[in-house]
Write a protein that holds these residues in place. Structure first.
Motif, short mmCIF file in Angstrom:
data_model
loop_
_atom_site.label_atom_id
_atom_site.label_comp_id
_atom_site.label_asym_id
_atom_site.label_seq_id
_atom_site.Cartn_x
_atom_site.Cartn_y
_atom_site.Cartn_z
N ALA A 123 28.80 41.49 33.40
CA ALA A 123 27.45 41.88 32.96
C ALA A 123 27.44 43.35 32.54
CB ALA A 123 26.44 41.63 34.08
N THR A 124 28.19 44.18 33.27
CA THR A 124 28.28 45.60 32.92
C THR A 124 28.86 45.78 31.53
OG1 THR A 124 28.56 46.23 35.25
CG2 THR A 124 29.33 47.80 33.59
N LYS A 125 29.97 45.09 31.26
CA LYS A 125 30.62 45.24 29.95
C LYS A 125 29.74 44.70 28.83
CE LYS A 125 35.33 45.05 31.80
NZ LYS A 125 36.63 44.35 31.79
N ARG A 126 29.10 43.55 29.07
CA ARG A 126 28.22 42.98 28.03
C ARG A 126 27.06 43.92 27.72
NH1 ARG A 126 29.13 37.83 30.57
NH2 ARG A 126 27.23 38.14 31.79
N PHE A 127 26.48 44.50 28.78
CA PHE A 127 25.34 45.39 28.56
C PHE A 127 25.76 46.62 27.76
CE2 PHE A 127 22.81 49.09 29.65
CZ PHE A 127 21.53 48.64 29.35
N LEU A 128 26.86 47.26 28.16
CA LEU A 128 27.29 48.48 27.48
C LEU A 128 27.66 48.20 26.02
CD1 LEU A 128 29.41 50.07 30.34
CD2 LEU A 128 27.18 50.82 29.52
N GLU A 129 28.31 47.07 25.78
CA GLU A 129 28.65 46.72 24.40
C GLU A 129 27.39 46.38 23.61
OE1 GLU A 129 31.51 43.68 25.17
OE2 GLU A 129 32.96 45.14 25.95
N GLY A 130 26.39 45.82 24.29
CA GLY A 130 25.12 45.54 23.63
C GLY A 130 24.37 46.79 23.24
N THR A 131 24.61 47.89 23.96
CA THR A 131 23.95 49.15 23.60
C THR A 131 24.70 49.91 22.50
OG1 THR A 131 25.15 50.37 25.32
CG2 THR A 131 23.03 49.43 25.93
N GLY A 132 25.87 49.39 22.10
CA GLY A 132 26.60 50.02 21.01
C GLY A 132 27.86 50.74 21.41
N LEU A 133 28.25 50.67 22.69
CA LEU A 133 29.48 51.32 23.12
C LEU A 133 30.67 50.38 22.92
CD1 LEU A 133 27.25 53.05 24.57
CD2 LEU A 133 28.93 53.46 26.38
N TYR A 134 31.82 50.95 22.61
CA TYR A 134 33.06 50.19 22.46
C TYR A 134 33.92 50.39 23.69
CZ TYR A 134 32.02 49.54 17.50
OH TYR A 134 31.45 49.16 16.32
N GLN A 135 34.56 49.31 24.14
CA GLN A 135 35.43 49.43 25.31
C GLN A 135 36.74 50.10 24.94
OE1 GLN A 135 36.43 45.77 27.31
NE2 GLN A 135 37.27 46.80 29.10
#
Length: 804
Positions: free
Chosen positions: A505-517
């Motif tokens: 959920a953390t990764k999905r949220f951050l990627e949803g805000t426009g951040l790249y892993q």
């Protein structure tokens, strides 16, 4: 291992089985086939041509006008730019209408006003890798021997009518690192016999022992060492078919003697080495361990400094070869060589591996020695090579072989019961069937009193215990014929645990805000290890670091994440938003495993919003980074326990940094990178955050509750409070929330003023307060009464007064 289908047919009758069918059978019996490739793919209508005339192109200095006989009546004119094209050569000609690799079609054309009816080809243009082309043809066209027939298809001549089967061998299957080894494997699969190559040679009356002697001082490292002497050889090109086979196996042809040693390497899996007998400087070969610091120049013209753990071949005085790895330049076979000393030996695998690793020289020979060779092929391989040198280099083989033998390797004898084979495999295979399988493998086996006794040939050094025999029976019986059973007992359902769900959920949220892993190194330098660390500890040092830049384990994710930002910005990608979820490593007691903590870090720079067609730009600021974290905490159900306090961290801007607390315990920070650090990294304003994830993931999340849409209207009141500059807005908000009671549903800040109309040392913060009751409509009197309590509380606890 690359296996030539046509070459394999010389040892095993493939009985019309296609390469694809054979590859399928090999895969089914335990050796993975990585690819099946036809060498002549995409080549059509390329024949042998004879260059009858050559003259300079009248309108181009680097082109030649050639008259070429292609076996079709009148010769044709072809324009060729190869520097080595000449009259009298036999060459590869792509006729008009021909196809070459890469979907290239050859047409009649005019080059600088002269007609060209085809193309004279180099090997590279026929799909051969540049590194495999002989040096004399590397920058030009390929020239065939004079005895090839004009007009013949070039594919069979160059071995391009062949199919190559690539085997992905595991380390235990060293036996299949040779064509004969693969032949035994294929013969076992198909139930065929193996036809061994001819090794008999007519020897001269003179004895090899009169020309050379051998003394082995390092008997454990070289338990078997043999030499053959061949005199009066004529160095020249090897036969065309041999060159084609070497290139198909990934080896560049050199000359007939060297090519034959490489050919035997591929055929038998036995590395050989040819010395120029006249360059040795003595009539003695001494095999010993090198002296510490001793030097020699290898065939690649590199000076090597040897250690006392390296095995060398010497002329009694100086090294002439690094055993099993590479020969010396001082005894290299060259065009002037007339007498050859042929080495075939059994070297200790560990000794060869050490030398190969120390000098970074991993060759076809060393890779076979390292995995282990068949001791019973040492002598036959030398005899076969001597025969081929006599045949294709005109050599005269001296009688006998000079050898020193201290090798004592007996075939492994393994016993196993039929009951155990069937119990492990879950089968009902008969003793007769098992014996047939051992016979197909060419293992000597007997059956008595319910037990098999198997004598394993030395070529299969991987078979030493009962389980190895069970595997051989299973794969040749057929893995797909083994009975299928389901596990007994009650199964468990798969799924993600709570921590795994929150991590995703953390990764999905951050990627949803426009951040790249991003994924960065866990190893860093001593200097960077302490930067941005949430816990200050001594970093864990790696025992054998690859470099000082990667010598310790990281204490923070941010240093390398900022390097990634700088890397992107330097390449004109000026708006960068990255995050990383990874572990940091905290040192415990000496010798103990470090404690691993999972952290989340992010770095954002440039524009956060850029709608250029509307003239809208929004640069990243502190509140963008903080807002991303607030959204994440809300997603994870811990937002009610999170608070922020102004703080100072080394490497961060002192006025734009906040500490993040969970129930009053510090778990991380968010803020701007210090301007000095930004200057060092050559980046613009950049905001970062880093926090521990374990406390967040293990915090009891607030349960999700349904709230009905309000049926009754809400009442909003705005207030502007004047307070001292050091009073935090979060403190005021908490006071208001507490004093507002159950009727106050939300509090939000919408303005901050510190201008010239404000008293020195003061500031104005504006809040919007929303009151409502889900059960009824509030009256003005009720809201005013509650609002007065709020104003009294902020005045009493924070000294705040309403701005006039």
């Amino acid at each position: 291992m690359f296996v030539s289908y046509k070459w394999l047919q010389e040892y095993v009758d493939l009985d019309g089985i296609s390469p694809e069918e054979l590859a399928e059978k090999i895969t089914r019996t335990g050796i993975e086939v990585e690819s099946v490739a036809f060498k002549g793919e995409g080549i059509k209508n390329v024949v042998v041509g004879h260059v009858l005339e050559k003259e300079k192109h009248p309108n181009a200095d680097k082109l030649n006008k050639c008259l070429v006989d292609i076996g079709e009546g009148e010769p044709v004119q072809i324009i060729c730019g190869a520097p080595n094209v000449d009259k009298g050569q036999k060459v590869a000609v792509a006729k008009p209408g021909a196809w070459l690799p890469g979907h290239v079609k050859i047409k009649r054309s005019k080059l600088r006003g002269e007609e060209s009816n085809g193309m004279i080809c180099s090997l590279q243009e026929l799909g051969v890798e540049s590194k495999l082309v002989q040096k004399e043809y590397a920058n030009g066209i390929y020239v065939f021997p004079d005895d090839v027939e004009v007009g013949k298809d070039v594919l069979p001549l160059l071995g391009l009518d062949d199919t190559i089967i690539e085997l992905g061998l595991t380390p235990n299957r060293a036996d299949c690192m040779s064509m004969l080894g693969v032949a035994y494997e294929v013969a076992a699969i198909l139930g065929k016999d193996v036809k061994l190559p001819e090794t008999k040679v007519q020897e001269a009356s003179d004895k090899a022992a009169d020309a050379i002697s051998v003394r082995v001082e390092a008997k454990e490292a070289a338990p078997l060492y043999t030499l053959k002497v061949i005199r009066n050889v004529k160095i020249g090109p090897s036969p065309l078919w041999m060159q084609a086979r070497l290139m198909a196996e990934g080896i560049r042809p050199h000359n007939n003697v060297v090519d034959i040693t490489n050919y035997i390497l591929l055929e038998y899996g036995q590395p050989l080495h040819a010395f120029d007998y006249d360059k040795l400087g003595s009539k003695e070969i001494v095999v010993r361990m090198a002296r510490e610091g001793e030097k020699m120049v290898t065939l690649d013209d590199q000076e090597r400094t040897l250690k006392d753990v390296h095995l060398v071949i010497t002329n009694g005085t100086e090294p002439v070869a690094m055993a099993g790895v590479m020969g010396g330049a001082n005894s290299e076979v060259s065009e002037t060589t007339t007498n050859v000393l042929l080495e075939s030996a059994y070297f200790d695998a560990g000794t060869i591996r050490t030398a190969s690793k120390d000098h970074g020289l991993r060759s076809e020979a060393s890779s076979r020695y390292e995995r282990g060779i068949d001791p019973n092929r040492v002598v036959p391989a030398a005899e076969r090579a001597a025969m081929l040198i006599a045949k294709y280099a005109g050599g005269e083989v001296l009688a006998g072989m000079v050898a020193e033998n201290h090798l004592h390797i007996e075939p492994a004898v393994v016993t196993i019961t039929l009951e155990k084979i069937n119990r492990v495999l879950g089968t009902q295979i008969s003793a007769e069937e098992v014996l047939r399988i051992f016979k197909r493998l060419q293992f000597e086996a007997s059956w008595e009193d319910g037990r098999f006794t198997v004598i394993v040939p030395t070529r299969r050094g991987d078979i030493t215990i009962e389980e190895d025999l069970i595997e051989e029976v299973a794969r040749l019986y057929g893995y797909d014929l083994l009975p299928k059973t389901l596990p007994a007992g009650r199964g468990t359902r798969g799924g993600l645990n709570v921590i795994q769900q929150k991590r995703r959920a953390t990764k999905r949220f951050l990627e949803g805000t426009g951040l790249y892993q991003a994924t960065t190194y866990s190893l860093t330098s001593e200097e960077k290890a302490h930067q941005y660390a949430l816990e200050k500890r001594e970093p864990v040092r790696v025992a054998m670091p690859m470099s000082e830049e990667r010598s310790v384990l990281r204490l923070s994710l941010l240093p390398h994440l900022l390097e990634s930002v700088a890397y992107n910005v330097a390449r004109k990608n000026e708006s960068v938003a990255l995050y990383e979820v990874g572990n940091v490593f905290l040192k415990k007691a000496d010798g103990a495993q470090p404690e691993e903590q999972e952290h989340l870090a992010g770095a954002i720079t440039g524009l956060w919003v850029a709608n250029l067609w509307q003239g809208e730009k929004k640069a990243v600021d502190f509140f963008v980074a903080k807002g991303i974290l607030e959204g994440l905490f809300e997603k994870l159900g811990v937002s009610g326990a999170i608070s922020y306090h102004a703080a100072t961290f080394e490497g961060l801007h002192p006025g734009r940094t906040a500490e993040i607390l969970l129930d009053g315990e510090a778990i991380g920070f968010v803020g701007q990178v210090h301007p000095n650090v930004q200057k060092e990294l050559d980046i613009k304003e950049t905001y970062v955050f880093e926090l521990k994830l374990d406390p967040v993931y293990h915090y009891p999340a607030e349960p999700v509750q349904y709230r009905p849409i309000p049926r009754f209207p809400a009442i909003t009141r705005d207030i502007a409070l004047v307070v001292d500059r050091d009073v935090e807005a979060a403190r005021l908000q908490a006071i208001i929330q507490e004093a507002g009671g159950t009727l106050l549903k939300s509090v939000s800040i919408f303005d901050l003023y510190e201008g010239e109309h404000m008293e020195p040392g003061k500031k104005s913060i504006a809040f919007s307060l929303t009151y409502f009751d889900p059960e009824r409509t509030l009256t003005d009197e009720e809201v005013v009464a509650q609002h007065e309590k709020v104003l009294a509380a902020v005045k009493e606890k924070a000294g705040a007064v309403l701005r006039g």
